[in-house]
Write an enzyme that holds these catalytic residues in place. Structure first.
Site, PDB file in Angstrom:
ATOM      1  N   CYS A 277     -14.142   5.483   6.568  1.00  0.00           N
ATOM      2  CA  CYS A 277     -15.559   5.123   6.507  1.00  0.00           C
ATOM      3  C   CYS A 277     -15.657   3.636   6.206  1.00  0.00           C
ATOM      4  O   CYS A 277     -14.938   3.130   5.341  1.00  0.00           O
ATOM      5  CB  CYS A 277     -16.258   5.945   5.424  1.00  0.00           C
ATOM      6  SG  CYS A 277     -18.016   5.586   5.207  1.00  0.00           S
TER       7      CYS A 277
ATOM      8  N   CYS B  86     -23.729  -2.051  -1.157  1.00  0.00           N
ATOM      9  CA  CYS B  86     -22.611  -1.152  -0.888  1.00  0.00           C
ATOM     10  C   CYS B  86     -22.862   0.231  -1.478  1.00  0.00           C
ATOM     11  O   CYS B  86     -22.550   1.260  -0.848  1.00  0.00           O
ATOM     12  CB  CYS B  86     -21.306  -1.737  -1.413  1.00  0.00           C
ATOM     13  SG  CYS B  86     -21.264  -2.055  -3.194  1.00  0.00           S
TER      14      CYS B  86
ATOM     15  N   CYS C 168     -19.651   1.060   3.158  1.00  0.00           N
ATOM     16  CA  CYS C 168     -19.811   0.161   2.009  1.00  0.00           C
ATOM     17  C   CYS C 168     -19.264  -1.229   2.302  1.00  0.00           C
ATOM     18  O   CYS C 168     -19.807  -2.229   1.839  1.00  0.00           O
ATOM     19  CB  CYS C 168     -19.164   0.756   0.760  1.00  0.00           C
ATOM     20  SG  CYS C 168     -17.370   0.933   0.811  1.00  0.00           S
TER      21      CYS C 168
ATOM     22  N   ASP D 232       0.782  -1.234   0.000  1.00  0.00           N
ATOM     23  CA  ASP D 232       0.000   0.000   0.000  1.00  0.00           C
ATOM     24  C   ASP D 232       0.815   1.287   0.000  1.00  0.00           C
ATOM     25  O   ASP D 232       0.246   2.364   0.078  1.00  0.00           O
ATOM     26  CB  ASP D 232      -0.951  -0.006   1.207  1.00  0.00           C
ATOM     27  CG  ASP D 232      -2.088   1.000   1.047  1.00  0.00           C
ATOM     28  OD1 ASP D 232      -2.504   1.235  -0.090  1.00  0.00           O
ATOM     29  OD2 ASP D 232      -2.542   1.548   2.061  1.00  0.00           O
TER      30      ASP D 232
ATOM     31  N   CYS E  62     -23.575   4.204   0.782  1.00  0.00           N
ATOM     32  CA  CYS E  62     -22.627   5.328   0.773  1.00  0.00           C
ATOM     33  C   CYS E  62     -23.313   6.633   1.157  1.00  0.00           C
ATOM     34  O   CYS E  62     -24.246   7.077   0.483  1.00  0.00           O
ATOM     35  CB  CYS E  62     -21.984   5.468  -0.605  1.00  0.00           C
ATOM     36  SG  CYS E  62     -20.773   6.811  -0.687  1.00  0.00           S
TER      37      CYS E  62
END
Length: 358
Positions: free
Chosen positions: A254, A207, A257, A147, A211
């Site tokens: 967040c 999902c 989702c 990442d 949102c």
């Protein structure tokens, strides 16, 4: 990161299939939940997709997405000597319902993955242990990524068969759900590849419907500029007023989702204790977070991904959550922040005050 010092050890040869079997077994022994293999050129479509994403400005402030695009869009160009990519999954499945805190207006919501230790360090060390084992047993050279380099882990994970990119663009799996991190080991060993993952979202839109900011212009597409994870973590300036109320009490990332995905009924438990949520980060009080100065912020979030955004951006997010609380009891606590040296913090405090005054 490269492991092996750029040299190859001469060891008794084994065929690629035998090497693969032993590597996957070792990865599971090290704690990964799954390991699959593709080649660096298994995702030729991502270059065009990335170019379009950036051209449309959906990356927002994330200028790094446009940097080194030749590497990010073409894993084979990142390290031309690599023959295989081993993609590994590391579960961080929460033991609690991460959506419970959303209804608690005096509390803050921190994304599940950031409620304890920074996964970058944990996963990278695990990858390096697997990589060193590979070199000891089969020779060759490796590079490990998690990442922080120009590697498109999710398309590679799908190409390797770990799962598929769902309508929320995250990788999900029939066996693992979607609560898992990805790590990659590029190697000069030539290993048999796995079949790519097959999309199994069907007609489900859970999902997309979940949102809060309508960040998905279409299934399998994300506009980062509206994504709460982007807005609370990557975005440096004031958040557009149109979106501030939609943040609710989400102050770092967040999970909406991810939590909405029905495939999570098959999610495996996280085996790494350092991913288990700290009690003080599951639903921290907004009133306590408002009082953190820079020193206290660094102490509280030492070793956590949250520390990387800094006190000012963190406080900006907390102030938006306070403004969304509807609780006038917060008004006295806003006063010091109205004159904060950081204009973005002061702006957030002013917005929160106006919201609470009504």
């Amino acid at each position: 990161m490269t492991v092996g010092g750029g040299t190859s050890r001469r060891l008794p040869p084994k065929d690629g299939a035998s090497q693969k079997t032993e590597i996957v077994s070792q990865a599971l022994t090290e704690g990964f939940a799954a390991a699959r293999i593709c080649t660096p050129n298994s995702v030729p479509e991502i270059a065009e997709r990335l170019e379009q994403f950036v051209a449309e400005g959906r990356h927002g402030d994330m200028a790094w997405m446009g940097d080194r695009m030749n590497w990010r869009g073409n894993p084979a160009a990142l390290w031309p000597e690599a023959k295989s990519v081993i993609m590994l999954a590391e579960p961080y499945t929460p033991s609690h319902d991460p959506m419970t805190v959303i209804g608690q207006k005096d509390r803050a919501a921190i994304s599940v993955y950031a409620q304890n230790r920074d996964y970058h360090d944990i996963v990278k060390k695990r990858l390096k242990r697997v990589g060193r084992w590979m070199i000891d047993h089969f020779g060759g050279e490796i590079k490990v990524f998690v990442d922080t380099a120009p590697v498109m882990e999710k398309p590679l994970g799908a190409a390797a068969g770990l799962g598929w990119q769902g309508k929320h663009t995250n990788l999900l799996s029939r066996e693992l759900g979607n609560w898992f991190f990805l790590g990659a080991i590029f190697t000069t060993l030539e290993l048999p590849v796995d079949a790519p993952g097959q999309e199994n979202c069907g007609s489900c839109t859970s999902c997309l419907d979940a949102c809060p900011t309508d960040a998905f212009p279409a299934p399998f597409q994300l506009d980062g500029r509206r994504c709460i994870s982007y807005l609370t973590i990557e975005h440096k300036g004031p958040v557009d007023e149109e979106l501030r109320a939609k943040l609710g009490n989400r102050i770092y990332g967040c999970d909406d989702c991810l939590a909405a995905c029905p495939w999570n009924k098959f999610a495996v438990e996280a085996s790494e204790i350092r991913y288990a949520a700290r009690d003080d980060l599951v639903a921290p009080k907004l009133s306590e977070l408002l009082t953190l100065d820079d020193t206290a912020f660094r102490e509280k979030f030492s070793g956590s991904p949250v520390k990387r955004i800094g006190r000012n951006r963190f406080l900006r997010n907390v102030l938006y959550a306070v403004g969304n609380s509807g609780d006038a009891a917060f008004l006295p606590m806003l006063e010091p922040h109205l004159i904060d040296p950081d204009p973005v913090v002061a702006d957030a405090a002013g917005w929160a005050k106006q919201r609470l005054i009504g």
